[in-house]
Scaffold this motif. Structure first.
Motif, PDB file in Angstrom:
ATOM      1  N   THR A 128      -4.260  -6.007 -18.055  1.00  0.00           N
ATOM      2  CA  THR A 128      -5.048  -7.222 -18.112  1.00  0.00           C
ATOM      3  C   THR A 128      -4.317  -8.622 -18.122  1.00  0.00           C
ATOM      4  OG1 THR A 128      -4.822  -7.478 -20.550  1.00  0.00           O
ATOM      5  CG2 THR A 128      -6.894  -6.352 -20.004  1.00  0.00           C
ATOM      6  N   ARG A 129      -2.829  -8.605 -18.719  1.00  0.00           N
ATOM      7  CA  ARG A 129      -2.253  -9.894 -18.822  1.00  0.00           C
ATOM      8  C   ARG A 129      -1.626 -10.204 -17.190  1.00  0.00           C
ATOM      9  NH1 ARG A 129       1.030  -8.723 -24.279  1.00  0.00           N
ATOM     10  NH2 ARG A 129      -0.724  -8.577 -25.483  1.00  0.00           N
ATOM     11  N   ASP A 130      -1.253  -9.393 -16.551  1.00  0.00           N
ATOM     12  CA  ASP A 130      -0.380  -9.857 -15.237  1.00  0.00           C
ATOM     13  C   ASP A 130      -0.890  -8.703 -14.094  1.00  0.00           C
ATOM     14  OD1 ASP A 130       1.422 -11.035 -13.801  1.00  0.00           O
ATOM     15  OD2 ASP A 130       3.167 -10.301 -14.405  1.00  0.00           O
ATOM     16  N   VAL A 131      -2.118  -8.608 -13.941  1.00  0.00           N
ATOM     17  CA  VAL A 131      -2.513  -7.706 -12.668  1.00  0.00           C
ATOM     18  C   VAL A 131      -2.047  -8.024 -11.456  1.00  0.00           C
ATOM     19  CG1 VAL A 131      -4.623  -6.557 -11.567  1.00  0.00           C
ATOM     20  CG2 VAL A 131      -4.699  -6.997 -14.122  1.00  0.00           C
ATOM     21  N   ALA A 132      -1.846  -9.586 -11.249  1.00  0.00           N
ATOM     22  CA  ALA A 132      -1.151  -9.996  -9.869  1.00  0.00           C
ATOM     23  C   ALA A 132       0.111  -9.622  -9.743  1.00  0.00           C
ATOM     24  CB  ALA A 132      -1.642 -11.588 -10.048  1.00  0.00           C
ATOM     25  N   GLY A 133       0.894  -9.743 -10.841  1.00  0.00           N
ATOM     26  CA  GLY A 133       2.315  -9.513 -10.882  1.00  0.00           C
ATOM     27  C   GLY A 133       2.605  -7.861 -10.659  1.00  0.00           C
ATOM     28  N   PHE A 134       1.616  -7.159 -11.159  1.00  0.00           N
ATOM     29  CA  PHE A 134       1.730  -5.545 -10.749  1.00  0.00           C
ATOM     30  C   PHE A 134       1.595  -5.156  -9.204  1.00  0.00           C
ATOM     31  CE2 PHE A 134      -0.363  -1.677 -10.219  1.00  0.00           C
ATOM     32  CZ  PHE A 134       0.558  -0.695 -10.788  1.00  0.00           C
ATOM     33  N   ARG A 135       0.669  -5.881  -8.877  1.00  0.00           N
ATOM     34  CA  ARG A 135       0.373  -5.716  -7.500  1.00  0.00           C
ATOM     35  C   ARG A 135       1.475  -6.406  -6.530  1.00  0.00           C
ATOM     36  NH1 ARG A 135      -5.356  -8.324  -5.390  1.00  0.00           N
ATOM     37  NH2 ARG A 135      -5.822  -6.973  -6.937  1.00  0.00           N
ATOM     38  N   GLU A 136       2.116  -7.459  -6.900  1.00  0.00           N
ATOM     39  CA  GLU A 136       3.177  -8.250  -6.275  1.00  0.00           C
ATOM     40  C   GLU A 136       4.194  -7.225  -6.401  1.00  0.00           C
ATOM     41  OE1 GLU A 136       4.911 -10.672  -3.629  1.00  0.00           O
ATOM     42  OE2 GLU A 136       2.737 -10.507  -4.179  1.00  0.00           O
ATOM     43  N   ALA A 137       4.813  -6.511  -7.453  1.00  0.00           N
ATOM     44  CA  ALA A 137       5.811  -5.700  -7.520  1.00  0.00           C
ATOM     45  C   ALA A 137       5.508  -4.697  -6.503  1.00  0.00           C
ATOM     46  CB  ALA A 137       6.023  -5.326  -8.931  1.00  0.00           C
ATOM     47  N   ALA A 138       4.409  -3.943  -6.617  1.00  0.00           N
ATOM     48  CA  ALA A 138       4.179  -2.785  -5.687  1.00  0.00           C
ATOM     49  C   ALA A 138       4.269  -3.184  -4.240  1.00  0.00           C
ATOM     50  CB  ALA A 138       2.807  -2.284  -5.780  1.00  0.00           C
ATOM     51  N   ARG A 139       3.863  -4.562  -4.080  1.00  0.00           N
ATOM     52  CA  ARG A 139       4.259  -5.189  -2.517  1.00  0.00           C
ATOM     53  C   ARG A 139       5.683  -5.317  -2.046  1.00  0.00           C
ATOM     54  NH1 ARG A 139       0.546  -8.047   0.873  1.00  0.00           N
ATOM     55  NH2 ARG A 139       2.053  -8.956   2.815  1.00  0.00           N
ATOM     56  N   VAL A 140       6.351  -5.760  -2.910  1.00  0.00           N
ATOM     57  CA  VAL A 140       7.781  -5.942  -2.781  1.00  0.00           C
ATOM     58  C   VAL A 140       8.589  -4.826  -2.456  1.00  0.00           C
ATOM     59  CG1 VAL A 140       9.790  -6.973  -3.715  1.00  0.00           C
ATOM     60  CG2 VAL A 140       7.835  -8.277  -3.815  1.00  0.00           C
ATOM     61  N   ARG A 141       8.425  -3.873  -3.404  1.00  0.00           N
ATOM     62  CA  ARG A 141       8.874  -2.413  -3.381  1.00  0.00           C
ATOM     63  C   ARG A 141       8.570  -1.792  -1.995  1.00  0.00           C
ATOM     64  NH1 ARG A 141      13.191   0.646  -4.528  1.00  0.00           N
ATOM     65  NH2 ARG A 141      12.615   2.834  -4.822  1.00  0.00           N
ATOM     66  N   LEU A 142       7.200  -1.725  -1.656  1.00  0.00           N
ATOM     67  CA  LEU A 142       6.897  -1.285  -0.344  1.00  0.00           C
ATOM     68  C   LEU A 142       7.421  -1.768   0.813  1.00  0.00           C
ATOM     69  CD1 LEU A 142       4.765   0.688   1.077  1.00  0.00           C
ATOM     70  CD2 LEU A 142       3.045  -0.851   0.953  1.00  0.00           C
ATOM     71  N   GLU A 143       7.539  -3.187   0.842  1.00  0.00           N
ATOM     72  CA  GLU A 143       8.409  -3.822   2.018  1.00  0.00           C
ATOM     73  C   GLU A 143       9.717  -3.255   1.853  1.00  0.00           C
ATOM     74  OE1 GLU A 143       7.504  -7.806   1.424  1.00  0.00           O
ATOM     75  OE2 GLU A 143       5.301  -7.892   2.343  1.00  0.00           O
ATOM     76  N   GLN A 144      10.312  -3.093   0.850  1.00  0.00           N
ATOM     77  CA  GLN A 144      11.899  -2.495   0.914  1.00  0.00           C
ATOM     78  C   GLN A 144      11.762  -1.248   1.508  1.00  0.00           C
ATOM     79  OE1 GLN A 144      12.939  -3.008  -3.250  1.00  0.00           O
ATOM     80  NE2 GLN A 144      13.261  -5.208  -3.101  1.00  0.00           N
ATOM     81  N   LEU A 145      10.932  -0.235   1.164  1.00  0.00           N
ATOM     82  CA  LEU A 145      11.020   1.094   1.489  1.00  0.00           C
ATOM     83  C   LEU A 145      10.741   1.046   2.965  1.00  0.00           C
ATOM     84  CD1 LEU A 145       9.100   2.923  -1.276  1.00  0.00           C
ATOM     85  CD2 LEU A 145      11.434   2.811  -0.914  1.00  0.00           C
ATOM     86  N   ILE A 146       9.828   0.159   3.430  1.00  0.00           N
ATOM     87  CA  ILE A 146       9.542   0.173   5.082  1.00  0.00           C
ATOM     88  C   ILE A 146      10.819  -0.412   5.501  1.00  0.00           C
ATOM     89  CG2 ILE A 146       8.195  -1.070   6.685  1.00  0.00           C
ATOM     90  CD1 ILE A 146       5.911  -1.247   4.687  1.00  0.00           C
ATOM     91  N   GLU A 147      11.410  -1.269   5.196  1.00  0.00           N
ATOM     92  CA  GLU A 147      12.723  -1.760   6.098  1.00  0.00           C
ATOM     93  C   GLU A 147      13.919  -0.597   5.852  1.00  0.00           C
ATOM     94  OE1 GLU A 147      15.879  -5.205   5.971  1.00  0.00           O
ATOM     95  OE2 GLU A 147      14.066  -5.273   4.579  1.00  0.00           O
ATOM     96  N   ARG A 148      13.861   0.059   4.609  1.00  0.00           N
ATOM     97  CA  ARG A 148      14.874   1.036   4.470  1.00  0.00           C
ATOM     98  C   ARG A 148      14.756   2.393   5.170  1.00  0.00           C
ATOM     99  NH1 ARG A 148      15.565   2.677  -1.596  1.00  0.00           N
ATOM    100  NH2 ARG A 148      15.697   0.337  -1.935  1.00  0.00           N
ATOM    101  N   GLN A 149      13.398   2.646   5.484  1.00  0.00           N
ATOM    102  CA  GLN A 149      12.983   4.018   6.189  1.00  0.00           C
ATOM    103  C   GLN A 149      12.740   3.777   7.609  1.00  0.00           C
ATOM    104  OE1 GLN A 149       9.970   6.120   3.964  1.00  0.00           O
ATOM    105  NE2 GLN A 149      11.288   6.047   1.863  1.00  0.00           N
ATOM    106  N   ASN A 150      12.578   2.460   8.017  1.00  0.00           N
ATOM    107  CA  ASN A 150      12.420   2.009   9.329  1.00  0.00           C
ATOM    108  C   ASN A 150      11.122   2.722   9.803  1.00  0.00           C
ATOM    109  OD1 ASN A 150      12.650   0.821  11.890  1.00  0.00           O
ATOM    110  ND2 ASN A 150      14.163   2.508  12.675  1.00  0.00           N
ATOM    111  N   LEU A 151       9.923   2.301   8.868  1.00  0.00           N
ATOM    112  CA  LEU A 151       8.704   2.803   9.231  1.00  0.00           C
ATOM    113  C   LEU A 151       7.942   2.237  10.452  1.00  0.00           C
ATOM    114  CD1 LEU A 151       7.357   3.541   5.639  1.00  0.00           C
ATOM    115  CD2 LEU A 151       8.554   5.172   7.085  1.00  0.00           C
TER     116      LEU A 151
END
Length: 401
Positions: free
Chosen positions: A230-253
């Motif tokens: 409830t309190r920080d749904v937008a923050g949860f989504r943003e954390a997932a996006r930041v982590r995903l972009e890190q993995l995309i760059e690291r794994q060169n997808l």
């Protein structure tokens, strides 16, 4: 005596045998030896010789016709084979040609842009189309309980068991060691040139899905359960996006994240009611806090407005009083020479001005000059003015009707 015809007969027989031996070659030669020269032993030609020659000729003609047809068919197949190599690349696509498994060209020259192209048909060439620019999507259900889209749409999901079954139900662990069910949809585009995504990854969509699952696990582990719910749904989504972009760059997808939507975060179904009560209490708490903050803000705003009004009024009064005193000082300073020259005259002039200002609206004025200290005086006033007569009331008007 012998008949002359008898001497000529062997000669005729020999000629006949000679002719047949010449016509039929070795096939009939042995059968028509010297004995065949006599008229009695002459063998007629086999009746099947002429039909066999006609069949051979017909067979040769048929073979020639068949070879011509086969030649035409082969030419047609070759033409069809070559024309089957034409293909078209759509607007939001790129294509690459593999010849015996190896890409043609080098660098950006390997990619074919939109429009018609040609390649050798398989198995020589293989055309791989890369949907560069088109929005792709993958769904993450690693944290969702066991169900199916059809059951969800029809509302026929199986009720939850007494406890969560890790063999069937997916879940995520939060930073405060609680369990959540999470699912979401990732929309992405293949970045140009797209060779890494299409050529080097065995299944690009599965690799992207694994990275997306990892990002959701990471985001859940760094949020408390109440924040993720409830309190920080937008923050949860943003954390997932930041982590995903890190993995995309690291794994060169070789992809570009477009958006993460359809995010749904729910507590375990076995404790849904308990979470609902907690959420309801949180909502009531937030409502009370908001009302208290609103009242505090309103009270403070009113007090600040009243304080500002009083400050402004005091400042205005101060300014007016200072200006008035300054004007009086200036007037006193200007009148001081006249008073020093003739104090009595100055006094009488100021007195007349003051009385005139005081009695401006008075109907009658009686002025008694001052006789000085110690002098007595009696004043007799006779007031016999008649009072004004009251007006008679007007008679009431009658209605004409």
């Amino acid at each position: 005596m012998s008949d002359p015809h008898d001497h000529s007969h062997p000669g005729h027989g020999h000629e006949h045998g000679h002719e047949h031996g010449h016509e039929h070659g070795h096939e009939h030669g042995p059968e028509h030896g010297p004995e065949a020269g006599s008229g009695k032993n002459a063998v007629p030609p086999p009746p099947g010789d002429l039909p066999e020659d006609a069949g051979t000729q017909a067979l040769a003609d048929a073979l020639r016709s068949s070879f011509a047809i086969v030649k035409v068919l082969m030419i047609g197949l070759v033409v069809l084979f070559l024309f089957s190599g034409f293909f078209t690349v759509a607007q939001q696509e790129k294509a690459i040609i593999l010849r015996f498994g190896r890409p043609l060209g080098g660098g950006d020259g390997q990619l074919l842009g939109p429009g018609p192209h040609w390649a050798f048909p398989p198995p020589i060439d293989e055309v791989i189309k890369i949907p560069v620019g088109q929005v792709q999507s993958v769904n993450s259900t690693i944290g969702w309980y066991a169900t199916s889209p059809a059951a969800e749409a029809a509302g026929t999901e199986m009720p939850p068991g007494p406890s969560l079954n890790p063999l069937q139900d997916g879940y995520l662990l939060t930073g405060d060691v609680n369990i959540l069910h999470v699912r979401a949809t990732l929309r992405y585009r293949i970045a140009e040139p797209g060779l890494r995504y299409q050529m080097e990854l065995a299944d690009g969509s599965n690799v992207v899905r694994n990275a997306f699952d990892n990002a959701l696990l990471y985001a859940a582990a760094r949020h408390r359960v109440d924040d993720a719910l409830t309190r920080d749904v937008a923050g949860f989504r943003e954390a997932a996006r930041v982590r995903l972009e890190q993995l995309i760059e690291r794994q060169n997808l070789g992809i570009i994240v477009d958006q993460i939507d359809g995010v749904r975060v729910i507590p375990p179904r076995q404790v849904k009611e308990s979470f609902a009560r907690v959420i309801e209490a949180e909502v009531m708490r937030g409502k009370e806090l908001n009302e208290a903050r609103g009242y505090a803000n309103q009270t403070l705003s009113t007090a600040r407005a009243a304080a500002a009004a009083r400050k402004n009024s005091g400042q205005t009064e101060r300014t007016r009083l200072v200006e008035f005193v300054a004007a009086e000082v200036e007037r006193f300073t200007n009148n001081l020479p006249a008073w020093r020259a003739n104090a009595d005259l100055f006094f009488q002039q100021r007195q007349s001005e003051t009385l005139r200002a005081i009695f401006t609206n008075a109907q009658e004025k009686i002025v008694v000059p001052d006789r000085g200290p110690g002098a007595g005086r009696s004043i007799w006033l006779q007031l016999d003015r008649e009072l004004p007569k009251p007006k008679a009331p007007e008679p009431p008007q009658r209605d004409s009707h």
